[in-house]
Design a protein around this motif. Structure first.
Motif, mmCIF file in Angstrom:
data_model
loop_
_atom_site.group_PDB
_atom_site.id
_atom_site.type_symbol
_atom_site.label_atom_id
_atom_site.label_comp_id
_atom_site.label_asym_id
_atom_site.label_seq_id
_atom_site.Cartn_x
_atom_site.Cartn_y
_atom_site.Cartn_z
ATOM 1 N N CYS A 19 1.094 -1.323 0.214
ATOM 2 C CA CYS A 19 0.043 0.209 -0.056
ATOM 3 C C CYS A 19 1.175 1.275 -0.076
ATOM 4 N N PHE A 20 1.276 1.403 -1.446
ATOM 5 C CA PHE A 20 2.449 2.776 -0.828
ATOM 6 C C PHE A 20 1.501 3.479 -1.755
ATOM 7 N N HIS A 21 0.248 3.808 -2.222
ATOM 8 C CA HIS A 21 -0.585 5.424 -2.740
ATOM 9 C C HIS A 21 -1.813 5.804 -1.917
ATOM 10 N N GLU A 22 -1.862 6.808 -2.125
ATOM 11 C CA GLU A 22 -3.323 7.647 -1.019
ATOM 12 C C GLU A 22 -4.100 7.137 -1.230
ATOM 13 N N HIS A 23 -4.925 6.340 -2.804
ATOM 14 C CA HIS A 23 -5.912 6.234 -3.088
ATOM 15 C C HIS A 23 -6.005 4.426 -2.686
ATOM 16 N N ARG A 24 -5.185 3.447 -2.151
ATOM 17 C CA ARG A 24 -4.899 2.080 -1.610
ATOM 18 C C ARG A 24 -5.785 2.309 -0.701
ATOM 19 N N ALA A 25 -4.331 3.230 0.252
ATOM 20 C CA ALA A 25 -5.049 3.317 1.230
ATOM 21 C C ALA A 25 -6.074 3.558 1.681
ATOM 22 N N ALA A 26 -7.052 4.712 1.138
ATOM 23 C CA ALA A 26 -8.031 5.341 1.520
ATOM 24 C C ALA A 26 -9.008 3.685 1.322
ATOM 25 N N VAL A 27 -9.286 3.104 -0.293
ATOM 26 C CA VAL A 27 -9.980 1.965 0.425
ATOM 27 C C VAL A 27 -9.705 1.309 1.182
ATOM 28 N N LEU A 28 -8.297 0.787 1.472
ATOM 29 C CA LEU A 28 -8.126 -0.306 2.741
ATOM 30 C C LEU A 28 -9.059 0.540 4.423
ATOM 31 N N ARG A 29 -9.053 2.050 4.042
ATOM 32 C CA ARG A 29 -9.592 2.895 5.352
ATOM 33 C C ARG A 29 -11.027 2.704 5.672
ATOM 34 N N GLN A 30 -11.859 2.780 4.102
ATOM 35 C CA GLN A 30 -12.918 2.761 4.548
ATOM 36 C C GLN A 30 -13.655 1.385 3.754
ATOM 37 N N PHE A 31 -12.759 0.355 3.359
ATOM 38 C CA PHE A 31 -13.974 -0.941 3.725
ATOM 39 C C PHE A 31 -12.969 -2.544 3.654
ATOM 40 N N ARG A 32 -12.435 -1.430 5.250
ATOM 41 C CA ARG A 32 -11.232 -3.064 5.435
ATOM 42 C C ARG A 32 -12.147 -3.958 6.402
ATOM 43 N N HIS A 33 -13.472 -3.074 6.709
ATOM 44 C CA HIS A 33 -14.550 -4.178 8.024
ATOM 45 C C HIS A 33 -15.777 -4.364 7.093
ATOM 46 N N HIS A 34 -15.455 -3.802 5.993
ATOM 47 C CA HIS A 34 -16.606 -4.208 4.972
ATOM 48 C C HIS A 34 -17.041 -5.962 5.313
ATOM 49 N N PRO A 35 -18.664 -6.432 5.347
ATOM 50 C CA PRO A 35 -18.463 -8.034 5.204
ATOM 51 C C PRO A 35 -17.625 -9.089 4.367
ATOM 52 N N ARG A 36 -18.211 -7.867 3.150
ATOM 53 C CA ARG A 36 -18.261 -8.916 2.015
ATOM 54 C C ARG A 36 -16.288 -9.073 1.393
ATOM 55 N N MET A 37 -15.581 -7.903 1.819
ATOM 56 C CA MET A 37 -14.587 -8.015 1.636
ATOM 57 C C MET A 37 -13.104 -8.236 2.966
ATOM 58 N N ASP A 38 -12.124 -8.892 2.083
ATOM 59 C CA ASP A 38 -11.640 -9.213 3.078
ATOM 60 C C ASP A 38 -10.154 -8.649 2.878
ATOM 61 N N ILE A 39 -9.787 -7.905 2.571
ATOM 62 C CA ILE A 39 -9.139 -6.687 2.314
ATOM 63 C C ILE A 39 -7.514 -6.495 2.759
ATOM 64 N N GLY A 40 -6.756 -6.492 2.716
ATOM 65 C CA GLY A 40 -5.171 -6.253 3.429
ATOM 66 C C GLY A 40 -4.122 -5.967 2.714
ATOM 67 N N GLN A 41 -3.323 -4.485 3.858
ATOM 68 C CA GLN A 41 -1.761 -3.999 2.781
ATOM 69 C C GLN A 41 -0.569 -5.622 3.609
ATOM 70 N N SER A 42 0.269 -5.749 2.934
ATOM 71 C CA SER A 42 0.798 -6.626 2.931
ATOM 72 C C SER A 42 2.506 -6.036 3.251
ATOM 73 N N HIS A 43 3.182 -4.938 3.208
ATOM 74 C CA HIS A 43 4.271 -3.875 3.147
ATOM 75 C C HIS A 43 4.595 -4.117 5.120
ATOM 76 N N ALA A 44 5.589 -4.646 5.285
ATOM 77 C CA ALA A 44 6.185 -4.892 6.577
ATOM 78 C C ALA A 44 5.906 -3.572 7.579
ATOM 79 N N LYS A 45 6.818 -2.833 6.904
ATOM 80 C CA LYS A 45 6.969 -1.073 7.634
ATOM 81 C C LYS A 45 6.028 0.045 7.288
ATOM 82 N N ARG A 46 4.419 -0.698 6.373
ATOM 83 C CA ARG A 46 3.465 0.204 7.041
ATOM 84 C C ARG A 46 2.204 -0.431 7.971
ATOM 85 N N ARG A 47 2.842 -0.869 8.423
ATOM 86 C CA ARG A 47 1.595 -1.497 9.209
ATOM 87 C C ARG A 47 0.746 -1.235 10.014
ATOM 88 N N HIS A 48 0.953 0.229 9.657
ATOM 89 C CA HIS A 48 -0.311 1.232 10.737
ATOM 90 C C HIS A 48 -1.498 1.809 9.420
#
Length: 204
Positions: free
Chosen positions: A175-204
């Motif tokens: 997740c290097f780009h802001e548009h990806r971060a925005a998707v993760l923030r908005q949809f990470r708890h959505h019941p039909r989405m199992d999404i997450g970023q895999s960059h070890a240094k950007r766990r926040h």
């Protein structure tokens, strides 16, 4: 890295480099035989696909950056080169083409072979149109070709019927780009989405 992916890449490069030993003239002759052997229905389906990949409707000059097919040589992005070479060597070596390897997110200023194009059909502001040429519609300057196929065109042998699948989205990626971060923030708890970023240094 997955061992199966490493094995697939090894086979891809070994086969692609070995094919360079075959004279291009063989491929030009083979193209004529292949085209002559296609039934009318298959040819019609093929041309419909070509019309989607190449949306230009009139002749054009590929521009100063274009290279002769006969002068097209191996370069840093090997997977892209091998895929492009396998297509281009079927044609007259004096013909020229422009290309851009990598992730292309903009409409090219001149007709260019790429692996991707923006999803649009409207004319793009700021795209220079060479003298004597009419403006193509939307994304037509991006001529699609199956590039970096070893990465993007591997399909699993999935025995589960599509109708039996769970409706949802699964994604992992860096997740290097802001548009990806925005998707993760908005949809990470959505019941039909199992999404997450895999960059070890950007766990926040």
């Amino acid at each position: 890295m997955d061992l199966r992916y490493k094995s697939r890449k090894l086979r891809f490069y070994a086969g692609g480099i070995a094919s360079l030993l075959v004279p291009d003239g063989f491929y030009r002759q083979r193209l004529n035989r292949l085209m002559a052997s296609l039934p009318a229905e298959e040819m019609a389906a093929l041309l419909a696909r070509v019309d989607y990949y190449n949306r230009l409707a009139s002749p054009f000059d590929p521009g100063e950056a274009a290279v002769r097919i006969g002068d097209f040589r191996y370069e840093k992005r090997g997977a892209y080169f091998l895929d492009a070479k396998q297509v281009m060597r079927h044609f007259d070596p004096d013909l020229r083409f422009a290309y851009q390897f990598g992730d292309v997110t903009r409409v090219a200023e001149t007709p260019t072979i790429v692996k991707s194009r923006p999803i649009c059909r409207e004319a793009q502001p700021g795209n220079a149109i060479p003298s004597g040429q009419s403006a193509p519609s939307g994304n037509a300057n991006n001529l699609l070709l199956k590039l970096n196929s070893v990465r993007h065109f591997h399909f699993a042998n999935d025995r589960l019927p599509f109708a039996d699948k769970k409706p949802g989205v699964v994604w992992r990626g860096k997740c290097f780009h802001e548009h990806r971060a925005a998707v993760l923030r908005q949809f990470r708890h959505h019941p039909r989405m199992d999404i997450g970023q895999s960059h070890a240094k950007r766990r926040h």
